[in-house]
Design a protein around this motif. Structure first.
Motif, PDB file in Angstrom:
ATOM      1  N   GLY A 155      15.781  11.224  -4.113  1.00 56.61           N
ATOM      2  CA  GLY A 155      15.648  11.922  -5.202  1.00 56.61           C
ATOM      3  C   GLY A 155      14.562  13.015  -5.186  1.00 56.61           C
ATOM      4  O   GLY A 155      15.371  14.175  -5.611  1.00 56.61           O
ATOM      5  N   ILE A 156      13.816  13.172  -4.093  1.00 52.49           N
ATOM      6  CA  ILE A 156      13.215  14.557  -3.822  1.00 52.49           C
ATOM      7  C   ILE A 156      14.321  15.476  -3.498  1.00 52.49           C
ATOM      8  O   ILE A 156      14.006  16.616  -3.783  1.00 52.49           O
ATOM      9  N   LEU A 157      14.884  15.193  -2.409  1.00 49.96           N
ATOM     10  CA  LEU A 157      15.734  16.082  -1.592  1.00 49.96           C
ATOM     11  C   LEU A 157      16.762  16.367  -2.661  1.00 49.96           C
ATOM     12  O   LEU A 157      17.400  17.759  -2.784  1.00 49.96           O
ATOM     13  N   LEU A 158      17.358  15.627  -3.714  1.00 50.67           N
ATOM     14  CA  LEU A 158      18.539  16.223  -4.364  1.00 50.67           C
ATOM     15  C   LEU A 158      17.771  16.961  -5.223  1.00 50.67           C
ATOM     16  O   LEU A 158      18.331  17.836  -5.646  1.00 50.67           O
ATOM     17  N   GLN A 159      16.383  17.121  -5.655  1.00 48.91           N
ATOM     18  CA  GLN A 159      15.837  17.956  -6.528  1.00 48.91           C
ATOM     19  C   GLN A 159      15.774  19.361  -6.021  1.00 48.91           C
ATOM     20  O   GLN A 159      15.907  20.374  -6.500  1.00 48.91           O
ATOM     21  N   THR A 182       5.964  17.932  -2.662  1.00 48.36           N
ATOM     22  CA  THR A 182       5.622  18.288  -1.159  1.00 48.36           C
ATOM     23  C   THR A 182       5.132  17.312  -0.285  1.00 48.36           C
ATOM     24  O   THR A 182       5.540  16.778   0.733  1.00 48.36           O
ATOM     25  N   LEU A 183       3.993  16.669  -0.841  1.00 50.67           N
ATOM     26  CA  LEU A 183       3.235  15.707  -0.269  1.00 50.67           C
ATOM     27  C   LEU A 183       4.248  14.319  -0.144  1.00 50.67           C
ATOM     28  O   LEU A 183       3.804  13.418   0.790  1.00 50.67           O
ATOM     29  N   ALA A 184       4.608  14.013  -1.238  1.00 52.74           N
ATOM     30  CA  ALA A 184       5.444  12.875  -1.279  1.00 52.74           C
ATOM     31  C   ALA A 184       6.630  13.040  -0.342  1.00 52.74           C
ATOM     32  O   ALA A 184       6.947  11.874   0.152  1.00 52.74           O
ATOM     33  N   GLU A 185       7.193  14.094  -0.169  1.00 49.75           N
ATOM     34  CA  GLU A 185       8.441  14.140   0.752  1.00 49.75           C
ATOM     35  C   GLU A 185       7.620  13.682   2.166  1.00 49.75           C
ATOM     36  O   GLU A 185       8.132  13.020   3.051  1.00 49.75           O
ATOM     37  N   ARG A 186       6.676  14.335   2.517  1.00 49.74           N
ATOM     38  CA  ARG A 186       6.132  14.188   4.064  1.00 49.74           C
ATOM     39  C   ARG A 186       5.704  12.772   4.132  1.00 49.74           C
ATOM     40  O   ARG A 186       5.778  12.109   5.008  1.00 49.74           O
ATOM     41  N   PHE A 187       4.953  12.099   2.784  1.00 48.18           N
ATOM     42  CA  PHE A 187       4.743  10.662   2.891  1.00 48.18           C
ATOM     43  C   PHE A 187       5.635   9.745   3.258  1.00 48.18           C
ATOM     44  O   PHE A 187       5.765   8.757   4.169  1.00 48.18           O
ATOM     45  N   CYS A 188       6.947   9.921   2.408  1.00 47.72           N
ATOM     46  CA  CYS A 188       8.156   8.915   2.704  1.00 47.72           C
ATOM     47  C   CYS A 188       8.748   9.217   3.937  1.00 47.72           C
ATOM     48  O   CYS A 188       9.115   8.259   4.503  1.00 47.72           O
ATOM     49  N   ARG A 189       8.950  10.342   4.525  1.00 43.14           N
ATOM     50  CA  ARG A 189       9.270  10.595   5.724  1.00 43.14           C
ATOM     51  C   ARG A 189       8.379   9.793   6.910  1.00 43.14           C
ATOM     52  O   ARG A 189       8.801   9.141   7.926  1.00 43.14           O
ATOM     53  N   ARG A 237      11.865   8.002  -8.827  1.00 44.86           N
ATOM     54  CA  ARG A 237      10.924   6.804  -8.894  1.00 44.86           C
ATOM     55  C   ARG A 237      10.589   6.109  -7.871  1.00 44.86           C
ATOM     56  O   ARG A 237      11.163   6.298  -6.997  1.00 44.86           O
ATOM     57  N   CYS A 238       9.662   5.015  -7.981  1.00 42.31           N
ATOM     58  CA  CYS A 238       9.035   4.238  -7.012  1.00 42.31           C
ATOM     59  C   CYS A 238       9.771   2.717  -7.079  1.00 42.31           C
ATOM     60  O   CYS A 238       9.737   2.392  -8.521  1.00 42.31           O
ATOM     61  N   HIS A 239       9.624   1.956  -5.990  1.00 39.43           N
ATOM     62  CA  HIS A 239      10.121   0.987  -6.189  1.00 39.43           C
ATOM     63  C   HIS A 239       9.174  -0.245  -5.404  1.00 39.43           C
ATOM     64  O   HIS A 239       8.517   0.205  -4.479  1.00 39.43           O
ATOM     65  N   LEU A 267       0.808  -1.082   0.058  1.00 43.02           N
ATOM     66  CA  LEU A 267       0.158  -0.070  -0.024  1.00 43.02           C
ATOM     67  C   LEU A 267       0.794   1.324   0.010  1.00 43.02           C
ATOM     68  O   LEU A 267       0.658   2.221  -0.552  1.00 43.02           O
ATOM     69  N   ALA A 268       1.919   1.236   0.743  1.00 44.44           N
ATOM     70  CA  ALA A 268       2.906   2.425   0.800  1.00 44.44           C
ATOM     71  C   ALA A 268       3.625   2.666  -0.681  1.00 44.44           C
ATOM     72  O   ALA A 268       3.611   3.629  -1.039  1.00 44.44           O
ATOM     73  N   GLN A 269       4.009   1.541  -1.314  1.00 45.24           N
ATOM     74  CA  GLN A 269       4.316   1.583  -2.689  1.00 45.24           C
ATOM     75  C   GLN A 269       3.325   2.521  -3.447  1.00 45.24           C
ATOM     76  O   GLN A 269       3.791   3.025  -4.245  1.00 45.24           O
ATOM     77  N   LEU A 270       2.275   1.779  -3.609  1.00 48.10           N
ATOM     78  CA  LEU A 270       1.200   2.511  -4.321  1.00 48.10           C
ATOM     79  C   LEU A 270       0.982   3.711  -4.050  1.00 48.10           C
ATOM     80  O   LEU A 270       0.733   4.427  -4.969  1.00 48.10           O
ATOM     81  N   CYS A 271       1.110   4.026  -2.827  1.00 51.46           N
ATOM     82  CA  CYS A 271       1.050   5.464  -2.689  1.00 51.46           C
ATOM     83  C   CYS A 271       2.104   6.198  -3.178  1.00 51.46           C
ATOM     84  O   CYS A 271       1.874   7.466  -3.731  1.00 51.46           O
ATOM     85  N   ARG A 272       3.271   5.939  -3.165  1.00 52.37           N
ATOM     86  CA  ARG A 272       4.423   6.557  -3.594  1.00 52.37           C
ATOM     87  C   ARG A 272       4.321   6.730  -5.423  1.00 52.37           C
ATOM     88  O   ARG A 272       4.691   7.814  -5.940  1.00 52.37           O
ATOM     89  N   GLU A 273       3.970   5.364  -5.810  1.00 49.89           N
ATOM     90  CA  GLU A 273       3.674   5.563  -7.199  1.00 49.89           C
ATOM     91  C   GLU A 273       2.868   6.590  -7.798  1.00 49.89           C
ATOM     92  O   GLU A 273       3.104   7.349  -8.684  1.00 49.89           O
ATOM     93  N   LEU A 274       1.586   6.791  -7.049  1.00 47.24           N
ATOM     94  CA  LEU A 274       0.535   7.718  -7.361  1.00 47.24           C
ATOM     95  C   LEU A 274       1.335   9.131  -7.245  1.00 47.24           C
ATOM     96  O   LEU A 274       0.994   9.908  -7.829  1.00 47.24           O
ATOM     97  N   LEU A 275       1.837   9.290  -6.210  1.00 47.19           N
ATOM     98  CA  LEU A 275       2.381  10.614  -5.686  1.00 47.19           C
ATOM     99  C   LEU A 275       3.280  11.160  -7.009  1.00 47.19           C
ATOM    100  O   LEU A 275       3.472  12.328  -7.185  1.00 47.19           O
ATOM    101  N   ALA A 276       4.369  10.067  -7.045  1.00 48.93           N
ATOM    102  CA  ALA A 276       5.145  10.393  -8.347  1.00 48.93           C
ATOM    103  C   ALA A 276       4.628  10.831  -9.734  1.00 48.93           C
ATOM    104  O   ALA A 276       4.914  11.539 -10.448  1.00 48.93           O
ATOM    105  N   GLU A 277       3.363  10.097  -9.835  1.00 49.38           N
ATOM    106  CA  GLU A 277       2.699  10.135 -11.098  1.00 49.38           C
ATOM    107  C   GLU A 277       2.284  11.665 -11.074  1.00 49.38           C
ATOM    108  O   GLU A 277       1.986  12.228 -12.213  1.00 49.38           O
ATOM    109  N   LEU A 278       1.646  12.103  -9.997  1.00 46.38           N
ATOM    110  CA  LEU A 278       1.176  13.433 -10.001  1.00 46.38           C
ATOM    111  C   LEU A 278       2.003  14.551  -9.887  1.00 46.38           C
ATOM    112  O   LEU A 278       1.672  15.462  -9.795  1.00 46.38           O
ATOM    113  N   GLU A 279       3.306  14.113  -9.350  1.00 45.05           N
ATOM    114  CA  GLU A 279       4.252  14.882  -9.270  1.00 45.05           C
ATOM    115  C   GLU A 279       4.192  15.983  -8.043  1.00 45.05           C
ATOM    116  O   GLU A 279       4.396  16.989  -8.075  1.00 45.05           O
ATOM    117  N   ASP A 280       3.488  15.482  -7.027  1.00 49.82           N
ATOM    118  CA  ASP A 280       3.266  16.265  -5.749  1.00 49.82           C
ATOM    119  C   ASP A 280       4.346  15.939  -4.953  1.00 49.82           C
ATOM    120  O   ASP A 280       4.392  15.239  -3.947  1.00 49.82           O
TER     121      ASP A 280
END
Length: 359
Positions: free
Chosen positions: A146-150, A121-128, A357-359, A106-119
């Motif tokens: 990858g987000i922090l690198l950006q 800010t929310l992706a960083e919060r979710f990953c943390r 990307r997501c894994h 489920l966590a991977q699914l959320c990350r994949e969709l966050l990346a697809e939506l290019e959100d």
């Protein structure tokens, strides 16, 4: 009787006979209107037959009955995803994750969709949040890196990328991003080694070839950098970065003709202000005055329209000093924005962007 209809409908759906399952499950919900599982199963059967609106209604009813059940939110999210409503799908998947934070899939699914939506800010919060629950989650660590690198946060990005690689040593994306981070830290030989590892793992991935090439260029290995950039272009001719970096490498090598061609191809794909200036200079190096004037006209058109907020697309004011008709009024906003890069970043921004990307 209600249980019999529910079991019959569920069995038919599992057997791939969803159209037959719908009447049985509908009857089960009529006989047991407070049975969340019956409503959920009906929603799944309706979705399988393409009746997505009715499926969503059934899943909503199930959620009303059991709002803390993560599976029900997941099922509704899948219906939204099937209809292209990605924002609504993400909302349901995040609600499901809140109720099942240890569910790795489920966590991977959320990350994949966050990346697809290019959100991001929310992706960083979710990953943390993800990493607080599962500190060694390679997918979350790699995505966060990858987000922090950006954002130019080189040291923190490297730390999370290494966490990802400890768990997934064959992750080409993490190795390529690590190469970018090491370049940003000025550790060019280490960047070359990381970039080479990424290309070994994903030899047909254009971005990995591109990032490796830029590391090679920074390390002074210009002929190898040129060859790798040509390989990146061969992997995906539509990506702009390899053309720009090829232009820079060929300029260093004194191959002005190839530099001009490559930079023009980069601008065709992504007309960034800084690339336009570089391409105009390359045109002047080979006496292509018409090409230079056309590019400079586009540069001044963009400049007149307003300096963009994206600092990374702005040319250096020093590069603009050689641009004809460039006055102090034009240079001032570019200089101010260029200086802001030093003030706002703890590391120099990468020439070639990281891949999230997501894994």
């Amino acid at each position: 009787m209600q249980v019999a209809f529910k079991l019959q409908g569920s069995a038919l759906h599992v057997a791939g006979r969803s159209e037959e399952a719908v009447p049985a499950l509908t009857r089960a919900t009529l006989l047991g209107p407070d049975d969340a599982q019956a409503w959920s199963n009906l929603g799944n059967a309706l979705a399988a037959t393409g009746m997505n609106e009715a499926a969503a209604d059934a899943h909503r009813r199930a959620i009303e009955l059991q709002p803390d059940n993560p599976t029900l939110h997941h099922n509704l999210g899948c219906v939204f995803l099937a209809t292209g409503s990605k924002d609504e799908a993400l909302e349901q998947f995040l609600l499901a994750y809140e109720r099942a934070p240890d569910d790795a899939e489920l966590a991977q699914l959320c990350r994949e969709l966050l990346a697809e939506l290019e959100d991001w800010t929310l992706a960083e919060r979710f990953c943390r949040s993800n990493l607080e629950r599962v500190p060694n989650d390679a997918g979350a660590a790699g995505m966060l890196g990858g987000i922090l690198l950006q954002r130019g946060l080189i040291d923190e990005a490297e730390r999370f990328l290494r966490v990802a690689l400890e768990r997934e040593p064959d992750d080409a994306v993490a190795w390529s991003n690590l190469s970018v981070a090491l370049r940003g830290a000025g550790r060019f030989q280490e960047a070359v080694a990381a970039g080479r590892r990424a290309v070994d793992l994903a030899p047909d991935w254009s971005q990995a070839c591109n990032n490796f090439a830029v590391a090679l260029r920074d390390a002074g290995q210009l002929p190898l950098a040129k060859d790798m950039l040509l390989r990146a272009i061969g992997c995906d001719p539509d990506v702009a970065d390899p053309y720009y970096n090829l232009g820079c490498a060929c300029t260093d090598l004194g191959d002005s003709g190839t530099a001009r061609e490559a930079l023009i191809e980069a601008v065709k794909r992504q007309p960034r202000m800084d690339w336009i200036v570089q391409a105009a200079h390359a045109c002047r190096q080979v006496a292509d005055w018409e090409g230079a004037e056309l590019l400079e006209a586009e540069f001044f058109r963009q400049l007149e329209a307003g300096v963009p907020s994206e600092l990374h697309v702005l040319p250096s004011p020093f590069a603009c000093l050689a641009t004809p008709d460039m006055g102090l009024k034009d240079l001032r906003p570019l200089a101010a924005h260029f200086a802001a890069q030093y003030a706002s970043r703890r590391g120099w921004p990468a020439q070639a962007g990281p891949s999230v990307r997501c894994h």
